[in-house]
Each structure stands twice: as C-alpha cells, then as structure tokens.
Scaffold this motif. Sequence first.
Motif, PDB file in Angstrom:
ATOM      1  N   ILE A 202      26.644  50.656  43.097  1.00 27.23           N
ATOM      2  CA  ILE A 202      27.852  50.480  43.989  1.00 27.23           C
ATOM      3  C   ILE A 202      29.037  51.164  43.058  1.00 27.23           C
ATOM      4  O   ILE A 202      29.086  50.888  41.858  1.00 27.23           O
ATOM      5  N   ILE A 203      30.045  52.030  43.696  1.00 30.21           N
ATOM      6  CA  ILE A 203      31.074  52.526  42.869  1.00 30.21           C
ATOM      7  C   ILE A 203      32.332  51.999  43.681  1.00 30.21           C
ATOM      8  O   ILE A 203      32.496  51.963  44.740  1.00 30.21           O
ATOM      9  N   LEU A 204      33.434  51.742  42.856  1.00 25.99           N
ATOM     10  CA  LEU A 204      34.505  51.173  43.243  1.00 25.99           C
ATOM     11  C   LEU A 204      35.609  51.568  42.582  1.00 25.99           C
ATOM     12  O   LEU A 204      35.633  51.932  41.371  1.00 25.99           O
ATOM     13  N   SER A 205      36.726  51.835  43.340  1.00 25.78           N
ATOM     14  CA  SER A 205      38.075  51.929  42.338  1.00 25.78           C
ATOM     15  C   SER A 205      38.695  50.736  42.289  1.00 25.78           C
ATOM     16  O   SER A 205      39.105  49.854  43.190  1.00 25.78           O
ATOM     17  N   TRP A 206      39.006  50.703  40.752  1.00 24.62           N
ATOM     18  CA  TRP A 206      39.457  49.285  40.362  1.00 24.62           C
ATOM     19  C   TRP A 206      40.854  48.970  41.091  1.00 24.62           C
ATOM     20  O   TRP A 206      41.129  47.749  41.471  1.00 24.62           O
ATOM     21  N   ASP A 207      41.865  49.990  41.036  1.00 25.40           N
ATOM     22  CA  ASP A 207      42.824  49.418  41.663  1.00 25.40           C
ATOM     23  C   ASP A 207      42.760  49.019  43.155  1.00 25.40           C
ATOM     24  O   ASP A 207      43.484  48.235  43.714  1.00 25.40           O
ATOM     25  N   SER A 208      41.954  49.561  43.944  1.00 22.40           N
ATOM     26  CA  SER A 208      41.924  49.129  45.301  1.00 22.40           C
ATOM     27  C   SER A 208      41.152  47.761  45.255  1.00 22.40           C
ATOM     28  O   SER A 208      41.348  47.055  46.178  1.00 22.40           O
ATOM     29  N   VAL A 209      40.223  47.682  44.313  1.00 20.97           N
ATOM     30  CA  VAL A 209      39.559  46.029  44.182  1.00 20.97           C
ATOM     31  C   VAL A 209      40.479  45.132  44.016  1.00 20.97           C
ATOM     32  O   VAL A 209      40.745  44.056  44.626  1.00 20.97           O
ATOM     33  N   GLU A 210      41.431  45.527  42.976  1.00 15.83           N
ATOM     34  CA  GLU A 210      42.418  44.491  42.743  1.00 15.83           C
ATOM     35  C   GLU A 210      43.458  44.120  43.812  1.00 15.83           C
ATOM     36  O   GLU A 210      43.897  43.179  44.320  1.00 15.83           O
ATOM     37  N   GLN A 211      43.888  45.290  44.577  1.00  7.93           N
ATOM     38  CA  GLN A 211      44.784  45.128  45.609  1.00  7.93           C
ATOM     39  C   GLN A 211      44.327  44.315  46.683  1.00  7.93           C
ATOM     40  O   GLN A 211      44.782  43.444  47.423  1.00  7.93           O
ATOM     41  N   GLY A 212      42.889  44.719  47.099  1.00  2.00           N
ATOM     42  CA  GLY A 212      42.100  43.910  48.103  1.00  2.00           C
ATOM     43  C   GLY A 212      41.996  42.487  47.825  1.00  2.00           C
ATOM     44  O   GLY A 212      42.111  41.652  48.887  1.00  2.00           O
ATOM     45  N   ALA A 213      41.755  42.219  46.575  1.00  3.15           N
ATOM     46  CA  ALA A 213      41.502  40.880  46.183  1.00  3.15           C
ATOM     47  C   ALA A 213      42.712  39.881  46.236  1.00  3.15           C
ATOM     48  O   ALA A 213      42.637  38.955  46.560  1.00  3.15           O
ATOM     49  N   ARG A 214      43.795  40.385  45.867  1.00  5.22           N
ATOM     50  CA  ARG A 214      45.074  39.613  45.850  1.00  5.22           C
ATOM     51  C   ARG A 214      45.742  39.482  47.365  1.00  5.22           C
ATOM     52  O   ARG A 214      46.574  38.607  47.451  1.00  5.22           O
ATOM     53  N   ASP A 215      45.485  40.527  48.330  1.00 10.50           N
ATOM     54  CA  ASP A 215      46.029  40.313  49.425  1.00 10.50           C
ATOM     55  C   ASP A 215      45.015  39.782  50.366  1.00 10.50           C
ATOM     56  O   ASP A 215      44.141  40.568  50.859  1.00 10.50           O
ATOM     57  N   ILE A 216      45.003  38.462  50.560  1.00 10.88           N
ATOM     58  CA  ILE A 216      43.688  38.026  51.447  1.00 10.88           C
ATOM     59  C   ILE A 216      44.087  37.766  52.934  1.00 10.88           C
ATOM     60  O   ILE A 216      43.213  37.059  53.680  1.00 10.88           O
ATOM     61  N   ARG A 217      45.131  38.558  53.697  1.00 11.77           N
ATOM     62  CA  ARG A 217      45.414  38.358  55.062  1.00 11.77           C
ATOM     63  C   ARG A 217      45.452  39.846  55.495  1.00 11.77           C
ATOM     64  O   ARG A 217      45.535  39.704  56.707  1.00 11.77           O
ATOM     65  N   ASP A 218      45.202  40.895  54.923  1.00  9.05           N
ATOM     66  CA  ASP A 218      45.424  42.267  55.520  1.00  9.05           C
ATOM     67  C   ASP A 218      44.090  42.461  56.126  1.00  9.05           C
ATOM     68  O   ASP A 218      44.138  43.724  56.663  1.00  9.05           O
ATOM     69  N   GLY A 219      42.963  42.119  55.910  1.00 11.77           N
ATOM     70  CA  GLY A 219      41.634  42.305  56.651  1.00 11.77           C
ATOM     71  C   GLY A 219      40.986  43.484  55.697  1.00 11.77           C
ATOM     72  O   GLY A 219      40.271  44.291  56.496  1.00 11.77           O
ATOM     73  N   SER A 220      41.737  44.026  54.778  1.00 10.22           N
ATOM     74  CA  SER A 220      41.166  45.112  53.910  1.00 10.22           C
ATOM     75  C   SER A 220      40.664  44.695  52.587  1.00 10.22           C
ATOM     76  O   SER A 220      41.614  44.200  51.797  1.00 10.22           O
ATOM     77  N   ASN A 221      39.324  45.032  52.305  1.00 13.07           N
ATOM     78  CA  ASN A 221      38.796  44.405  51.033  1.00 13.07           C
ATOM     79  C   ASN A 221      37.701  45.159  50.678  1.00 13.07           C
ATOM     80  O   ASN A 221      36.554  45.314  51.245  1.00 13.07           O
ATOM     81  N   VAL A 222      37.915  46.425  49.737  1.00  8.11           N
ATOM     82  CA  VAL A 222      36.822  47.174  49.479  1.00  8.11           C
ATOM     83  C   VAL A 222      35.738  46.588  49.074  1.00  8.11           C
ATOM     84  O   VAL A 222      34.473  47.198  49.102  1.00  8.11           O
ATOM     85  N   THR A 223      35.795  45.595  48.212  1.00  3.89           N
ATOM     86  CA  THR A 223      34.699  44.630  47.348  1.00  3.89           C
ATOM     87  C   THR A 223      33.870  44.235  48.523  1.00  3.89           C
ATOM     88  O   THR A 223      32.569  44.316  48.745  1.00  3.89           O
ATOM     89  N   PHE A 224      34.356  43.610  49.502  1.00  6.47           N
ATOM     90  CA  PHE A 224      33.595  42.820  50.612  1.00  6.47           C
ATOM     91  C   PHE A 224      33.065  44.123  51.321  1.00  6.47           C
ATOM     92  O   PHE A 224      31.781  43.950  51.881  1.00  6.47           O
ATOM     93  N   HIS A 225      33.457  44.955  51.676  1.00  9.81           N
ATOM     94  CA  HIS A 225      33.011  46.369  52.541  1.00  9.81           C
ATOM     95  C   HIS A 225      31.695  46.881  51.921  1.00  9.81           C
ATOM     96  O   HIS A 225      30.779  46.957  52.577  1.00  9.81           O
TER      97      HIS A 225
END
Length: 258
Positions: free
Chosen positions: A134-157
């Motif tokens: 698995i390859i992830l962009s850390w800033d996207s991981v961090e942003q997705g983790a901190r906003d739990i209501r936007d329905g966007s989370n690259v790690t879950f995806h």
Amino acid sequence: MIWEKLKEWMGGGEDGNGEFQPEWITLLEKNLPLYKRLPDEMRQHLHERIARFVESVRFEGCNGLDVTDDMILTVAAQACLLVIHRDGVPYPGLRTVYLYPSTFSSIHKSVDAMGVVTEGRVHRLGESWETGTIILSWDSVEQGARDIRDGSNVTFHEFAHQLDHEDGPTDGAPGLASRAAYRSWARVFSESYADFQELTERGRKTVMDAYGATSPAEFFAVATETFFEKPRQLSGKQPELYEELVGYYGLDPREWLP
C-alpha cells in the motif's frame, strides 16, 4: 521504534501486566478524533489489533520522509478499525506500507474500445497493490484522519482495496463467509452500484463521492469511506448497502457518531 515497544507491550499483555502506553493514546486522540468516540471495549481491542499490524507490516518513507511513531499509529489505527473483529494477523497478504510526504505520481495504463493502450503519469493520494503493498500520501492520511465527517479518507479507501484483493480479483466483493453471503452481497451491491452510476451520470448530488461510479472496486472502497464517516447519511440513502457493510465489518458506526 514503536514496533519494538509494541512487541514488549504484547508480551506483557499476555500476562495481564501490559499497558498500551499513554503517549500512544495521546497521539491517537490528537490525530484520529474517531478513536475517542469508540466504546472502551472496542478501543482496547483496537490496541491489540494495532500491535499485530505493526508487528507484521513494514513501513518505509519515500522522497526523504522520515517515518515516525505518529505516522505509524495513525495509519495502523485506521487500517485495523476495518478488521477489528478479525483474529490473527490483520492483513495476512500485506507486507509493506510506503509513505510519501504528499501527492505522488505513477504510470497509469488504459486500454480503449479499439484495444489501443495509452500510458501516462497521474498524481495519486494512495494506491493498493495485489502484491502486498500500500502506498499513501502522508498529508492526505493526516487530513482524512482528522476530519471524520467529510466522507473522504484515503486510508480507509486503500485498505478496503486490500481487503478486496484477498479473495482474488479486485472486483468490489471481498472475501465473505458463505455462498449465501455472496449472493446477498452481489444483489445489493450490483443494484446499489447501478443506481449510483445513474445518479452520477445525471449530475445528482450523492452522499458518496462520484469516484465510486468508476468501477465496482472503487464503489466498495468509497462506500467504506462513507460507511465510517457518514454512517447515518449512508444508511438513510442506501439502507440495504449499509446493512451489508455492517455485516461485513462487524460494527455499526452509527453507534459512535451523533
């Protein structure tokens, strides 16, 4: 590093003397607001899942990124929430998680209706490979983790894709417990996917990101993101789809999110 400390904790935990260290809990509470909403018993089980995950998966930084305990815990906690009710190794086929500081690029090949192959470089937030990577962009991981209501989370995806890989083709149908479960999944997901494609083609607003209409595999991954971050909206719009996900993941996020 954290994997050495977690191994020690796991050893101590077997004798009833271990303790998930307070600084790890502080990091999870800071980076993953969803963690604080979980029931106490689920948090305790998540700690054990995190330890198993970190024990079995190697993390590597790319483009000069130094991987920290902070990063490892943030990725591991979200990945393990998807498999919190599994026994043994959380992701048996996964070997390595590569972290980039931000968006990375990769070569993408596509084939048109005439069989012509087109190759180009695309920018990505994450990728999941059937070869155990698995390859992830850390800033996207961090942003997705901190906003739990936007329905966007690259790690879950991306970890949903990893679950999809486990039983063979990446086709939107992960490994299920029985033939009956597959039949129910196939019916609900095919109908939900067709309806979703129709809505997006008509330009209608949907609770799920329109990217889910590009393939059954992406539909499952986007549905997973929405399931964990917008459970009430998803259950209201797609009740059968939601119940299939409740059955598969063995939990109901409506119990934690108001």
